[in-house]
Scaffold this active site. Structure first.
Site, PDB file in Angstrom:
ATOM      1  N   PHE B 217       0.938  -4.473  -2.656  1.00  0.00           N
ATOM      2  CA  PHE B 217       0.874  -5.352  -1.497  1.00  0.00           C
ATOM      3  C   PHE B 217      -0.042  -4.733  -0.453  1.00  0.00           C
ATOM      4  O   PHE B 217       0.168  -3.587  -0.034  1.00  0.00           O
ATOM      5  CB  PHE B 217       2.253  -5.590  -0.875  1.00  0.00           C
ATOM      6  CG  PHE B 217       2.174  -6.568   0.263  1.00  0.00           C
ATOM      7  CD1 PHE B 217       2.337  -7.918   0.045  1.00  0.00           C
ATOM      8  CD2 PHE B 217       1.882  -6.138   1.559  1.00  0.00           C
ATOM      9  CE1 PHE B 217       2.223  -8.830   1.082  1.00  0.00           C
ATOM     10  CE2 PHE B 217       1.756  -7.054   2.601  1.00  0.00           C
ATOM     11  CZ  PHE B 217       1.928  -8.402   2.361  1.00  0.00           C
ATOM     12  N   ASP B 326      -3.586   3.049   1.109  1.00  0.00           N
ATOM     13  CA  ASP B 326      -3.040   2.114   2.097  1.00  0.00           C
ATOM     14  C   ASP B 326      -1.666   2.614   2.546  1.00  0.00           C
ATOM     15  O   ASP B 326      -0.679   2.467   1.844  1.00  0.00           O
ATOM     16  CB  ASP B 326      -2.954   0.708   1.493  1.00  0.00           C
ATOM     17  CG  ASP B 326      -2.475  -0.325   2.499  1.00  0.00           C
ATOM     18  OD1 ASP B 326      -2.130   0.059   3.642  1.00  0.00           O
ATOM     19  OD2 ASP B 326      -2.451  -1.516   2.154  1.00  0.00           O
ATOM     20  N   LYS B 357       1.925  -1.057  11.369  1.00  0.00           N
ATOM     21  CA  LYS B 357       3.398  -1.048  11.496  1.00  0.00           C
ATOM     22  C   LYS B 357       3.887  -0.004  12.508  1.00  0.00           C
ATOM     23  O   LYS B 357       3.606  -0.128  13.688  1.00  0.00           O
ATOM     24  CB  LYS B 357       4.033  -0.834  10.119  1.00  0.00           C
ATOM     25  CG  LYS B 357       3.894  -2.043   9.180  1.00  0.00           C
ATOM     26  CD  LYS B 357       4.787  -1.900   7.973  1.00  0.00           C
ATOM     27  CE  LYS B 357       4.628  -3.011   6.961  1.00  0.00           C
ATOM     28  NZ  LYS B 357       5.601  -4.088   7.130  1.00  0.00           N
ATOM     29  N   THR B 386     -14.012  -8.801  18.097  1.00  0.00           N
ATOM     30  CA  THR B 386     -13.964  -8.830  19.561  1.00  0.00           C
ATOM     31  C   THR B 386     -13.146  -7.674  20.112  1.00  0.00           C
ATOM     32  O   THR B 386     -13.619  -6.915  20.952  1.00  0.00           O
ATOM     33  CB  THR B 386     -13.371 -10.163  20.061  1.00  0.00           C
ATOM     34  OG1 THR B 386     -14.229 -11.219  19.636  1.00  0.00           O
ATOM     35  CG2 THR B 386     -13.274 -10.181  21.584  1.00  0.00           C
TER      36      THR B 386
END
Lengths: 505, 505
Positions: B217, B326, B357, B386
């Site tokens: 995931f 990750d 997280k 941005t």
């Protein structure tokens, strides 16, 4: 040009008077009713080259830990006020670009400071929820008093997200879901679809496509990037899907002198869109939706007519595709209406409207029909992530929406916008070889220069004299001021722009 | 089982004593040195079904404006404290899931409240910069005192982003860039590459791929989603690229009883990875990088050995592909080391490490070699958007890092983690038909049940008795507590879990 001459005199005296202590001796400005609580300097101050020595030192330090190729200068945000941005070298610039069009009320607006001090808001800043799973007790109330109170007409559904790109990504997914539901009649997925979906293969992951426009900008994550077609550097060496890309109308200015040509241009673009949808449908990669900016921003402030957008919506209706209006840059009142697409007189709302930047939080509105509906048991996890936005930003948005309404800032944008575009047109009449294609809606204004070099030269000249403005497209300068940008700010810009243009002749 | 019995008695007396006013009569807990400033209830209180009537009413209201399929209950964040989450119906649960593993110090931690009150932090909360263009004066300092002070060994470069998915997206782009630079020797792009890049066609957009793992995931935006292979609902009906997907080792437990089998399983997975890279290279869709979780989270807490990861790194080195670790869910100390991959004894750092997280801000670390380098003039706009993150979150991260160091929370995680895994194993020994495959590192622990139905049943039974825990994989329960989770919390869990399991027999 009496106005420009007067402003010029003001500007010179301002430069003479201002010194390093300027921001400590602020005076109340804001002659329009309701904006007078915004303290800011009376004009720009430039004391060093920009970036100055302190900025260059910090740049060197930052460059040791990350790429800094886009950094312009370092900012003293505490000393920035209203429409004025202060750098770390004591320079103060009138900011017409405002953090890439993302500052709604100027720097250090008192309403945000007040929001921070309210005890009932503290929890939102220090306890970040997983909004899709454990929403806070006041979440419904906050959504209603902020986002839903400014929802585009006819749109009742809203989903928050962290930023503009994520908003576009999940809005694209929502178009894919809705398209597939239409095609399948909402029947449950087959075992084969379930199995292939997790391994990126059809039929679970069918080769659906999204139609986007040349010169469009929608973000830099892989799905949003697939719909982005401005600079090659944004996409170079990244794998991208073969999705249809249509021509966005390139209107000729002044509009009133090119009516027939522009109409023909738009007709031709609409025809191309129909052909692309047919072509991609025939080859088995059907178009699930169209993504479009109401006014292209990053691509060079490209406008199309209300009739173009009405016809575009007709096409989506006839072909059963979705219509996503990406208002990340055009939303939040900058065109004089809260959402730019409200200018286009659409017969029904767009299917989805994405937002971010000045809205403080990312997210998207959608119609009931585009709300995720199939596969009810785990449906909540189709458009989902850990945070799903941030209540801390919605707290600020609540304040923002309240200020916009109380101070009638849409009216301010309309008034200032009319003054701004007429000022640009006056400049254009005096410098017809340098200023081209003056255009705008509200304060969302722009003009072109003959070349990218001339554009960059003017941008740097403006900065050297205390005006920070944005580049766009190939040779465009774009205005992206705050919602409290006023006529006297326009005058300051005009004076400085005029003197810069004189030097370029 | 003396411990469990004692805890059980405590739990019952707690239930008897607690009432609606419990959170108003907090008492100091936290017997371990340094954690005693964390006020929280002495145990859970359950007064209604969960979700209770007030949650159900709010759910109905929220459902009128957005899909609510994933909502569990509404939370009273102001009344939540430390490891305890309070819902809007007066229930107080021991929270072992903590907003999908994203709350580092528990609810309403005093250090975050203090950070909010410091005048020097105010600007970061009310002036959101475009960090890539106009960084604040204190940005370098803040990055150094937060992210860089906990950087994985050997990693000197860091880029902030808004959330986990965006971090993965831009880290993938960084792998594509670096791969292409290796292939081309850093030569400037051809005119053909520039032209085709904006229209999604090769050679500007070459068909590079990323290798990911089954049950991985990495997020739900299109690029991250292409590497995600857990539930079909996350991807169903979305177009996805045909990228290589390798098998992640499925180890058998207890590890010590299955050493040879597990080694063979990992060898087979490594062989498959080599074959996939060769296959995709041969067919003209070369693998630019590999993305992997140090421990698969959402996919069911799947572990592989240190040797597996060492060999995986060898493969990336031999094949010239990037290695992206990750750590969105595994980072920030939950395994007892700050980064989970530090357990794997790699010879050199991974090329990139993503985080989000518990880290409050998204972003990624990278080595010097993976820093964007080619195309210098507009290089800053290759990995860009941005906001590029949010200083308001980095202010909180600064506080968090300071608390982790001062209170030695990694040590707390190690101590509590050892106690937790031994407690799970004790439960497993008493309920060998229900609790399977106890496993964990630090407090990042999990166990399986024989079926998804049994897992869901236990999850609901725990919630009814005041313990909120997470599901993962097909039949896994996962522990994702705060960094201030302690032994007495484990005891409360154990007591409630034991009584729940007895009812399931």
């Amino acid at each position: 040009m009496a106005r420009l001459v007067n402003s010029s005199r003001n500007f010179i005296s301002t430069l003479q008077l201002q010194n390093a202590y300027l921001v400590h001796s602020l005076r109340l400005l804001g002659t329009q009713a309701g904006l007078s609580d915004q303290k800011e300097p009376s004009g720009p101050t430039v004391k060093t080259a920009i970036p100055g020595p302190r900025s260059l030192q910090l740049l060197k330090e930052l460059d040791a830990i990350q790429n800094t190729g886009a950094v312009q200068f370092f900012v003293d945000y505490e000393r920035s006020r209203g429409n004025y941005i202060a750098d770390v070298d004591g320079n103060i610039l009138l900011d017409l670009y405002t953090q890439i069009a993302s500052v709604p009320l100027g720097y250090n607006h008192p309403s945000f400071e007040n929001a921070m001090k309210k005890p009932e808001n503290l929890s939102a800043f220090i306890n970040r929820p997983a909004l899709g799973v454990y929403p806070p007790s006041d979440w419904v109330h906050r959504l209603k008093s902020s986002l839903l109170s400014v929802a585009p007409p006819g749109m009742t559904q809203v989903q928050t997200m962290a930023c503009g790109a994520c908003s576009v990504e999940h809005a694209l997914k929502t178009m894919f879901m809705t398209y597939q539901r239409r095609v399948s009649g909402g029947s449950p997925p087959t075992e084969e679809e379930k199995e292939t979906a997790t391994i990126n293969q059809p039929p679970g992951c069918p080769p659906l496509t999204i139609l986007s426009f040349k010169n469009a900008f929608h973000g830099r994550t892989m799905g949003a990037l697939a719909c982005t077609h401005t600079k090659y550097l944004q996409k170079l060496y990244f794998p991208q899907p073969d999705w249809p890309i249509a021509t966005f109308p390139r209107l000729k200015y002044p509009l009133e002198a090119h009516e027939a040509e522009n109409k023909a241009e738009e007709r031709s673009c609409l025809e191309e869109i129909r052909e692309l949808i047919e072509k991609f449908d025939k080859r088995g990669t059907p178009v699930a939706g169209i993504i479009v900016e109401p006014i292209q921003g990053e691509g060079g402030d490209n406008f199309a007519s209300a009739e173009f957008f009405q016809s575009l919506q007709d096409i989506t209706e006839e072909t059963g595709t979705g219509l996503l209006m990406d208002e990340v840059q055009t939303g939040c009142g900058v065109t004089g209406k809260f959402w730019a697409h409200e200018h286009w007189g659409l017969r029904r709302p767009p299917d989805l409207v994405t937002f971010s930047k000045k809205m403080m939080t990312g997210g998207f509105f959608m119609t009931e029909a585009f709300r995720p509906q199939e596969l009810s048991i785990l449906l909540g996890f189709r458009v989902f992530n850990t945070w799903m936005g941030d209540p801390a930003k919605v707290v600020l948005l609540e304040e923002l929406v309240s200020v916009i309404k109380e101070q009638n800032l849409l009216n301010n944008v309309q008034t200032t916008g009319e003054y701004l575009i007429s000022t640009i047109k006056t400049l254009q009449s005096h410098f017809p070889d340098l200023i081209l294609n003056a255009r705008g809606l509200g304060t969302y204004c722009a003009f072109d220069l003959p070349t990218a070099e001339a554009r960059d030269k003017l941008l740097m000249a403006l900065r050297e004299k205390g005006v920070n403005i944005g580049a766009g497209g190939s040779c465009t300068l774009r205005f992206r001021p705050t919602l409290i940008f006023q006529k006297h700010h326009v005058d300051i810009f005009a004076t400085i722009c005029e003197s810069s243009l004189k030097n370029m002749k």
